[in-house]
Scaffold this motif. Structure first.
Motif, mmCIF file in Angstrom:
data_model
loop_
_atom_site.group_PDB
_atom_site.id
_atom_site.type_symbol
_atom_site.label_atom_id
_atom_site.label_comp_id
_atom_site.label_asym_id
_atom_site.label_seq_id
_atom_site.Cartn_x
_atom_site.Cartn_y
_atom_site.Cartn_z
ATOM 1 N N VAL A 124 -4.095 7.531 8.982
ATOM 2 C CA VAL A 124 -3.531 6.609 7.993
ATOM 3 C C VAL A 124 -2.535 5.704 8.720
ATOM 4 O O VAL A 124 -1.645 6.184 9.424
ATOM 5 C CB VAL A 124 -2.844 7.384 6.850
ATOM 6 N N PRO A 125 -2.684 4.392 8.570
ATOM 7 C CA PRO A 125 -1.808 3.467 9.305
ATOM 8 C C PRO A 125 -0.328 3.650 8.958
ATOM 9 O O PRO A 125 0.033 3.855 7.790
ATOM 10 C CB PRO A 125 -2.286 2.082 8.869
ATOM 11 N N ASN A 126 0.506 3.574 9.985
ATOM 12 C CA ASN A 126 1.949 3.695 9.773
ATOM 13 C C ASN A 126 2.493 2.549 8.930
ATOM 14 O O ASN A 126 3.518 2.688 8.265
ATOM 15 C CB ASN A 126 2.689 3.758 11.112
ATOM 16 N N GLY A 127 1.809 1.414 8.961
ATOM 17 C CA GLY A 127 2.250 0.271 8.163
ATOM 18 C C GLY A 127 2.261 0.571 6.677
ATOM 19 O O GLY A 127 3.137 0.091 5.942
ATOM 20 N N LEU A 128 1.304 1.355 6.223
ATOM 21 C CA LEU A 128 1.283 1.730 4.807
ATOM 22 C C LEU A 128 2.479 2.609 4.458
ATOM 23 O O LEU A 128 3.115 2.429 3.418
ATOM 24 C CB LEU A 128 -0.015 2.471 4.475
ATOM 25 N N ARG A 129 2.776 3.538 5.339
ATOM 26 C CA ARG A 129 3.931 4.413 5.091
ATOM 27 C C ARG A 129 5.231 3.611 5.091
ATOM 28 O O ARG A 129 6.087 3.782 4.215
ATOM 29 C CB ARG A 129 4.004 5.491 6.177
ATOM 30 N N GLU A 130 5.369 2.761 6.095
ATOM 31 C CA GLU A 130 6.594 1.970 6.218
ATOM 32 C C GLU A 130 6.766 1.015 5.049
ATOM 33 O O GLU A 130 7.883 0.820 4.561
ATOM 34 C CB GLU A 130 6.580 1.204 7.538
ATOM 35 N N ALA A 131 5.667 0.421 4.582
ATOM 36 C CA ALA A 131 5.756 -0.501 3.440
ATOM 37 C C ALA A 131 6.209 0.240 2.188
ATOM 38 O O ALA A 131 7.031 -0.261 1.419
ATOM 39 C CB ALA A 131 4.406 -1.168 3.205
ATOM 40 N N SER A 132 5.680 1.431 1.993
ATOM 41 C CA SER A 132 6.068 2.218 0.825
ATOM 42 C C SER A 132 7.534 2.620 0.901
ATOM 43 O O SER A 132 8.270 2.526 -0.084
ATOM 44 C CB SER A 132 5.189 3.463 0.726
ATOM 45 N N LEU A 133 7.955 3.066 2.072
ATOM 46 C CA LEU A 133 9.358 3.448 2.228
ATOM 47 C C LEU A 133 10.287 2.249 2.109
ATOM 48 O O LEU A 133 11.409 2.361 1.596
ATOM 49 C CB LEU A 133 9.557 4.162 3.566
ATOM 50 N N ALA A 134 9.836 1.060 2.560
ATOM 51 C CA ALA A 134 10.658 -0.149 2.466
ATOM 52 C C ALA A 134 10.863 -0.579 1.017
ATOM 53 O O ALA A 134 11.873 -1.209 0.689
ATOM 54 C CB ALA A 134 10.010 -1.284 3.250
ATOM 55 N N LEU A 135 9.909 -0.225 0.157
ATOM 56 C CA LEU A 135 10.050 -0.559 -1.260
ATOM 57 C C LEU A 135 10.927 0.432 -2.007
ATOM 58 O O LEU A 135 11.140 0.305 -3.205
ATOM 59 C CB LEU A 135 8.666 -0.616 -1.922
ATOM 60 N N GLY A 136 11.445 1.439 -1.288
ATOM 61 C CA GLY A 136 12.350 2.395 -1.896
ATOM 62 C C GLY A 136 11.678 3.623 -2.487
ATOM 63 O O GLY A 136 12.312 4.370 -3.226
ATOM 64 N N VAL A 137 10.415 3.825 -2.170
ATOM 65 C CA VAL A 137 9.700 4.999 -2.685
ATOM 66 C C VAL A 137 10.146 6.209 -1.872
ATOM 67 O O VAL A 137 10.236 6.145 -0.645
ATOM 68 C CB VAL A 137 8.171 4.788 -2.564
ATOM 69 N N PRO A 138 10.449 7.337 -2.520
ATOM 70 C CA PRO A 138 10.843 8.536 -1.762
ATOM 71 C C PRO A 138 9.717 8.987 -0.827
ATOM 72 O O PRO A 138 8.540 8.713 -1.055
ATOM 73 C CB PRO A 138 11.099 9.589 -2.844
#
Length: 189
Positions: free
Chosen positions: A48-62
């Protein structure tokens, strides 16, 4: 490894209770499935691309919500494939079943606390027999076992899938059944 797992389960689940049973056989097959499921799940989650994780975390998702909503949902197809491969591996194993359910019994029992006849051993025993009627019984056992396993897999997987994801699972199950039937007809020629 399958023989060692069969001996291990025989030692700890059959000998102490002094009885072969289907529960011991299911434990042996579960032990065989664990490494396949763990390894494929680990590899799929790494893909799973790290970009997806980082984007979710950047939006404030736990972080826990990111794992459940983004990572697992993205890798769901690969995880289900790993589970399917593990079930296929367990369905083809005979050694742990022979060690844990019974060496051979002519009685048919539906009670998992008692010895049960194993379909892989019946298929092997009948296919190696010189009697053509037993060959037909072996093919019948194989034709019955495979669609039943695929149907149970379908019932296990689909309740958690959304409608658009189910449409991808249907061709997989149909193609698996057709390939099995084609292989059976080719082998009979």
């Amino acid at each position: 490894p399958s023989i060692l797992i069969g001996i291990f389960v025989f030692t700890f689940l059959v000998l102490p209770f002094k009885q072969f049973n289907a529960f011991a056989g299911s434990a042996a097959l579960a032990f065989l499935m664990i490494p396949v499921v763990m390894r494929t799940t680990e590899e799929i989650i790494r893909l799973v691309p790290n970009g997806l994780r980082e984007a979710s975390l950047a939006l404030g998702v736990p972080a826990w919500r990111t794992v459940l909503s983004i990572v697992l949902r993205t890798g769901l197809g690969g995880i289900l494939t790993g589970g399917t491969l593990a079930i296929a591996r367990a369905a083809g194993e005979t050694a742990p079943i022979i060690f844990t359910t019974t060496l051979f019994t002519n009685a048919v029992s539906w009670d998992p606390r008692h010895p049960v006849n194993s379909i892989p051993f019946m298929i092997f025993y009948n296919s190696e027999s010189p009697d053509p009627n037993l060959h037909e019984q072996a093919w019948a056992g194989a034709f019955i076992a495979s669609p039943v396993v695929l149907w149970q897999l379908w019932r296990f997987i689909t309740p958690g899938l959304h409608k658009r994801e189910k449409r991808y699972a249907i061709p997989f199950i149909v193609a698996s059944i057709l390939l099995f039937l084609l292989g059976g007809f080719v082998a009979m020629l």
